[in-house]
Design a protein around this motif. Sequence first.
Motif, PDB file in Angstrom:
ATOM      1  N   LEU A 248       0.826  -1.214   0.000  1.00  0.00           N
ATOM      2  CA  LEU A 248       0.000   0.000   0.000  1.00  0.00           C
ATOM      3  C   LEU A 248       0.855   1.257   0.000  1.00  0.00           C
ATOM      4  CD1 LEU A 248      -2.810  -0.964   2.566  1.00  0.00           C
ATOM      5  CD2 LEU A 248      -2.992  -0.867   0.081  1.00  0.00           C
ATOM      6  N   SER A 249       1.999   1.199   0.672  1.00  0.00           N
ATOM      7  CA  SER A 249       2.863   2.374   0.728  1.00  0.00           C
ATOM      8  C   SER A 249       3.718   2.502  -0.527  1.00  0.00           C
ATOM      9  CB  SER A 249       3.757   2.300   1.973  1.00  0.00           C
ATOM     10  OG  SER A 249       4.629   1.181   1.905  1.00  0.00           O
TER      11      SER A 249
ATOM     12  N   VAL B  76      -3.112  -4.484  -6.430  1.00  0.00           N
ATOM     13  CA  VAL B  76      -2.734  -4.494  -5.016  1.00  0.00           C
ATOM     14  C   VAL B  76      -3.958  -4.274  -4.137  1.00  0.00           C
ATOM     15  CG1 VAL B  76      -1.429  -3.259  -3.242  1.00  0.00           C
ATOM     16  CG2 VAL B  76      -0.355  -3.776  -5.431  1.00  0.00           C
ATOM     17  N   SER B  77      -4.832  -3.354  -4.537  1.00  0.00           N
ATOM     18  CA  SER B  77      -6.037  -3.075  -3.757  1.00  0.00           C
ATOM     19  C   SER B  77      -6.948  -4.292  -3.692  1.00  0.00           C
ATOM     20  CB  SER B  77      -6.785  -1.882  -4.360  1.00  0.00           C
ATOM     21  OG  SER B  77      -5.970  -0.734  -4.400  1.00  0.00           O
TER      22      SER B  77
ATOM     23  N   LEU C 192      -8.032  -6.290  -0.323  1.00  0.00           N
ATOM     24  CA  LEU C 192      -9.432  -6.419   0.084  1.00  0.00           C
ATOM     25  C   LEU C 192      -9.850  -7.880   0.208  1.00  0.00           C
ATOM     26  CD1 LEU C 192     -11.020  -3.563  -2.083  1.00  0.00           C
ATOM     27  CD2 LEU C 192     -10.633  -3.563   0.386  1.00  0.00           C
ATOM     28  N   VAL C 193      -9.391  -8.715  -0.717  1.00  0.00           N
ATOM     29  CA  VAL C 193      -9.726 -10.147  -0.645  1.00  0.00           C
ATOM     30  C   VAL C 193      -9.120 -10.775   0.608  1.00  0.00           C
ATOM     31  CG1 VAL C 193      -9.350 -12.391  -1.743  1.00  0.00           C
ATOM     32  CG2 VAL C 193     -10.046 -10.424  -3.129  1.00  0.00           C
ATOM     33  N   THR C 194      -7.882 -10.426   0.919  1.00  0.00           N
ATOM     34  CA  THR C 194      -7.237 -10.964   2.125  1.00  0.00           C
ATOM     35  C   THR C 194      -7.984 -10.539   3.380  1.00  0.00           C
ATOM     36  OG1 THR C 194      -5.085 -10.876   1.017  1.00  0.00           O
ATOM     37  CG2 THR C 194      -5.084 -11.092   3.416  1.00  0.00           C
TER      38      THR C 194
ATOM     39  N   ILE D 166      -1.158 -15.650   1.852  1.00  0.00           N
ATOM     40  CA  ILE D 166      -1.666 -15.304   0.519  1.00  0.00           C
ATOM     41  C   ILE D 166      -1.068 -13.999   0.010  1.00  0.00           C
ATOM     42  CG2 ILE D 166      -3.740 -14.689  -0.789  1.00  0.00           C
ATOM     43  CD1 ILE D 166      -5.275 -16.705   0.939  1.00  0.00           C
ATOM     44  N   PRO D 167      -1.174 -12.870   0.744  1.00  0.00           N
ATOM     45  CA  PRO D 167      -0.544 -11.638   0.214  1.00  0.00           C
ATOM     46  C   PRO D 167       0.968 -11.736   0.108  1.00  0.00           C
ATOM     47  CG  PRO D 167      -1.290 -11.302   2.477  1.00  0.00           C
ATOM     48  CD  PRO D 167      -1.856 -12.615   2.023  1.00  0.00           C
TER      49      PRO D 167
END
Length: 799
Positions: free
Chosen positions: A440-441, A595-596, A600-602, A625-626
């Motif tokens: 995210l960063s 990435v978003s 969100l899925v995670t 997972i991520p």
Amino acid sequence: MKFSRTVQFNAVPEWSAFYISYSGLKKLISNLDAEANNRAVQLQRDSETISLISDDAFADFDAIFRRALDDELSKICRFYDEKSHELVNDVAQLKQDIYDYTNQVGHEEASTSSGSSITAAHQFSDGESILAAVNSAERVPLADKGGDSLSLNSIHGEFDEISDLKITLKKRIIALFVAFSELKSYVQLNRTGFAKSLKKYAKTLNREIPGNYVVNVVEKAPPFVAESRAEIDENLSELTTLFSAISTHGDINQAKVELRMHLREYVVWDRNSVWREMMGIESKVQGVGITNQGLLVSSNPIADALEHKSTASQPPFLIRTRFGIIRLPRLIFNSTTAILSIIISTFIVLLTVPIFDEPEPQACLAILIASSMLWATEVIPLFVTSMLVPLLVVVFRAVRSDDVYHERLSAPDATKYIFASMWTPVIMLLLGGFAIAAALSKYNIAKAIATWVLSNAGTKPRNVLLMTMFVALFLSMWISNVASPVLCLSIIQPLLRTQDTASNFPKALILGIALASNIGGMASPIASPQNVIALQNMNPNPSWGAWFFIALPVCILSIVLIWVFLLITLNPAKGAIYTKIERKTEKFDRTQIFVSVVTLVTIALWCVSHQLEGVFGDMGVLAIIPLVIFFGTGLLTKEDFNNFMWTIIILAMGGIALGKAVSSSGLLDTIAIGIQSLVSGMGIYGVMVVFGSLILIIATFISHTVAALILLPIVAQVGYSMDNPHPNLLVMGAALLCSCAMGLPTSGFPNVTAICTTDDQGRPYLTVSLFITRGVPSSILAYLVIISLGFGLMKVVGL
């Protein structure tokens, strides 16, 4: 220095996505080179001689690389066009405002006496016209109440709003000068990038792109033509003239000196990538503590130099023995050594003085007290103390077997036992959270969302303050409350620079970010280390959905109450200059969208982890997972992995090891029974109120994480020992209360960030007394919300 590093260190952080992707082009060149070698081998195999290989076999490489260059050039042109138009419009608005300023400091006679007939902003054809208008307005005598003439300087003493406006105009000129300078550097850096890329292509593949791409394509694109460079220089010259009119009484040379000084300060302090700075700060703070100092090496090199200078001339400390004299340097005899000596002495006393009938709880008590003192005083880094825990547990054999006999384990068995307990699904959950935060960063998703939200907050100070606090809350949920205040402060810097430092608006903004970031530390299971420690002490672990159901309403209500409290006590609208945060126009690219979606899925899977136990077993497995997706696709690299806050991992593992030892040795049962006798007769609510007050006080003075490491295992055992057991409720309540302990400037890193924030002249926005008088009541407000609304929600969930 490699050019990729040059781009990295000289890029404007907010523009980083719009520079030439030199690293990407290098990677493409490498791939084309590998493909060329494969083709050459294949052609040699199929042909009798190498001379039969035609250049046409590799001509498609030129087309591929040229398309990549064209894409980069198109991106740069679009950004340059948007940015240049934006800055030119800002200059036009600035001229209008300076015209309004001259009307404020002058009167109708100004135009008559100076011979000026300015009636509208567009009549300022250049900076010289404005300079003349300002000078003429400043020279016109004005009548005071008694009819005497006053100069503009004396009028400033009576009319603060004119002085504030002048300061604001000066700051805006500086900001635009910096922006045009950065735009000029942007063009030069990208032009060099194209030349370097083509040179790399020619050197690697031993062929050149036909048509002299730099001369015939790049230098004919709008950002690189001579007219564009002249336009930038013209704007810089005009801004210099404006600055001289506002600040240096028409002295152009002095104006150039001052503007270059401001530009140099910007390059040194502000151009550093926000995220690179945050990762370094976060690693230092979470790893070694805010007030860290070592035994021989302090965190302050200047203080080291002064101390060395004062002690170098002193004679060494002498110890006389039968074997001779031992000389010890005076440098090691400091407060840190004294504290460490006290801790070691306490440890030895607790080991030798009989308190329990059995050796395991006796040894474990000594380890617990010594570790708590080391964590609280931070005489050695926090993570070093955590690594010391398993060493002491094994050497002093402080653990027992888990079978019915509870026999004392030997050193080899204790080693296997304690190390097996340190790696848990919670640690994997922490790693998964780090991966999400890094993605995210790195791809500016968090900053883009935050900027978009703040740009829609309007210009009213109360609305901007509320939205800023909620942005800090949201960011703290995902990228930790160490990084979120740094990011929020970087976003509102343009807003802060337009405010008078005497105004309460910047004070309220900075204080609101700090308090909201602390509150955000309780919003999600990965928001702060104390939440991870809480999960380790909760059985069964609550789902993410349950955590959100409890924490989000608590956070939102706490933020609103603190916001109202800041409005009442600070009145941020008084003296505020109404400025809107600039909205970013660029849309999410495919990488950011990907990435978003993964994030969100995670999070969705974490929220329903209990329903998926039959497949994944634990949310710690879902955290893989991520990690696999982000690192497997190359979105995150091994450098990003190395930049994880591994000190946090070690700190959490040390806390888990200590908790396991305290439980296994029987010490936890003994402590819980003693506390249970003190709270006997109290219901679960009474116990939470009493424990909550104790935790709030302790966590205010020591690290939130340290408070959780020491107290949460005890809280859990007390909950188990009650007639009506509710250990998970007490543990979660205690974890939330650790985050809301924010009364002092040193109570957590967000507070330290706030108290250290300064204006352009190095003056701090906040004072210690201002922070305490707002921080302590805010902590109490959050405490009341947790023991009321939070307690009710935890009962509804069934904790």
